[in-house]
Write a protein that holds these residues in place. Structure first.
Motif, short mmCIF file in Angstrom:
data_model
loop_
_atom_site.label_atom_id
_atom_site.label_comp_id
_atom_site.label_asym_id
_atom_site.label_seq_id
_atom_site.Cartn_x
_atom_site.Cartn_y
_atom_site.Cartn_z
N SER B 33 -6.15 4.34 -7.50
CA SER B 33 -6.82 3.07 -7.19
C SER B 33 -5.87 1.89 -7.32
CB SER B 33 -8.00 2.85 -8.13
OG SER B 33 -8.90 3.93 -8.11
N TYR B 34 -4.64 2.17 -7.78
CA TYR B 34 -3.63 1.12 -8.01
C TYR B 34 -4.21 -0.07 -8.77
CZ TYR B 34 -1.54 3.87 -4.26
OH TYR B 34 -1.07 4.89 -3.49
N PRO B 35 -4.87 0.16 -9.89
CA PRO B 35 -5.47 -0.98 -10.62
C PRO B 35 -4.42 -1.98 -11.04
CG PRO B 35 -5.41 0.98 -12.01
CD PRO B 35 -5.02 1.42 -10.63
N SER B 36 -4.77 -3.25 -10.91
CA SER B 36 -3.83 -4.33 -11.20
C SER B 36 -4.56 -5.42 -11.96
CB SER B 36 -3.24 -4.87 -9.89
OG SER B 36 -2.67 -3.82 -9.13
N ASN B 52 -0.27 -1.64 -10.06
CA ASN B 52 -0.18 -0.17 -9.98
C ASN B 52 -0.26 0.46 -11.37
OD1 ASN B 52 0.14 -0.84 -7.35
ND2 ASN B 52 2.14 0.14 -7.09
N VAL B 91 -8.26 -5.69 -10.17
CA VAL B 91 -8.60 -5.33 -8.79
C VAL B 91 -8.28 -3.86 -8.60
CG1 VAL B 91 -6.35 -5.85 -7.74
CG2 VAL B 91 -8.44 -6.09 -6.38
N VAL B 92 -9.12 -3.19 -7.83
CA VAL B 92 -8.86 -1.78 -7.51
C VAL B 92 -8.91 -1.58 -6.01
CG1 VAL B 92 -9.74 -0.95 -9.71
CG2 VAL B 92 -11.26 -1.08 -7.77
N ASP B 93 -8.15 -0.61 -5.56
CA ASP B 93 -8.14 -0.20 -4.16
C ASP B 93 -9.22 0.86 -3.99
OD1 ASP B 93 -7.60 0.90 -1.67
OD2 ASP B 93 -5.43 0.71 -1.90
N ASN B 96 -9.45 3.06 2.26
CA ASN B 96 -9.68 2.45 3.57
C ASN B 96 -9.30 0.98 3.59
OD1 ASN B 96 -10.68 4.85 4.73
ND2 ASN B 96 -12.69 4.45 3.89
N GLY B 97 -8.31 0.61 2.80
CA GLY B 97 -7.82 -0.75 2.80
C GLY B 97 -8.64 -1.75 2.02
N ILE B 98 -9.77 -1.35 1.52
CA ILE B 98 -10.69 -2.28 0.85
C ILE B 98 -10.30 -2.46 -0.62
CG2 ILE B 98 -13.09 -2.74 0.25
CD1 ILE B 98 -12.45 -2.79 3.26
N ARG B 99 -10.20 -3.71 -1.04
CA ARG B 99 -9.96 -4.03 -2.44
C ARG B 99 -11.19 -4.73 -3.01
NH1 ARG B 99 -5.39 -2.68 0.68
NH2 ARG B 99 -3.60 -2.39 -0.71
N PHE B 101 -12.40 -6.92 -6.59
CA PHE B 101 -12.10 -7.50 -7.90
C PHE B 101 -13.26 -7.28 -8.85
CE2 PHE B 101 -8.20 -9.93 -7.68
CZ PHE B 101 -8.01 -10.16 -6.33
#
Lengths: 118, 110
Positions: B33-36, B52, B91-93, B96-99, B101
């Motif tokens: 999910s590349y959480p940031s 990431n 924020v997580v991915d 399908n490109g959708i992020r 918050f």
């Protein structure tokens, strides 16, 4: 040094249109996906849209799908957001954001304020 | 629709350690999910702390660290300082490109 400079914000009436721009410098713009994130007054961050490095892929939040269009000009190092059929709830600071190669956001612009009001 | 969850508020003593979390109402947050994590003080643009999962952004002190804890992304601040008092967003991915918050956590240092 990475810099992202937004412009184009302002006051617009409901139903109107506005185009935001973001000029990028300090990195190879054409190598990175870019995004727009907004923040309504007193509220949290909301992801709006993302465009791939080449511009071939674009994705939108449900709240703006069909009304907003993200685009980029890799020769001008510029990201755009065309906003149509604006609503009061679109009132927000709009941030231009650079993404890392794989993953989420690393650099942010200072934002441009869009106010939708009659 | 899956919502990203964060604690609305948290408090930490100066010099203390605090862990903020970022979860999903349905499913787990993973490295995929590349959480940031982002820090924002009033009137300022957000600042990237971690992307990431656990990569610190340039210039971010090592007091800030990211991880996955029990199916959630986590931001740990050690040796809390007064100027850590801010809003923190993850924020997580979603694919399908959708992020998406989270709603943010207001951290108070007192």
């Amino acid at each position: 040094e990475v810099q992202l400079l937004e412009s184009g914000g302002g006051l617009v009436q409901p139903g109107g249109s506005l185009r935001l721009s973001c000029v990028a410098s300090g990195f190879t713009f054409s190598n990175y996906a870019m995004s727009w994130v907004r923040q309504a007054p007193g509220k949290g961050l909301e992801w709006v849209s993302v465009i791939s490095a080449t511009g071939g892929s674009r994705y939108y939040a449900d709240s703006v799908k069909g009304r907003f269009t993200i685009s980029r000009d890799n020769f001008k190092n510029t990201l755009y957001l065309q906003m149509n059929s604006l609503r009061a709830e679109d009132t927000a600071i709009y941030y231009c954001v650079k993404l890392v190669v794989v993953g989420n956001f690393d650099y942010w612009g200072q934002g441009t304020l869009v106010t939708v009001s009659s | 629709q899956t919502v990203v969850t964060q604690e609305p508020s948290f408090s930490v003593s100066p010099g203390g350690t605090v862990t903020l979390t970022c979860g999903l109402t349905s499913g787990s947050v993973s490295t995929n999910s590349y959480p940031s994590w982002y820090q924002q003080t009033p009137g300022q643009a957000p600042r990237t702390l971690i992307y990431n999962t656990n990569t610190r952004s340039s210039g971010v002190p090592d007091r800030f660290s990211g991880s996955i804890l029990r199916n959630k992304a986590a931001l740990t601040i050690t040796g809390a300082q007064a100027d850590d008092e801010s809003d923190y967003y993850c924020v997580v991915d979603m694919g399908n490109g959708i992020r998406v918050f989270g709603g943010g956590t207001r951290l108070t240092v007192l």
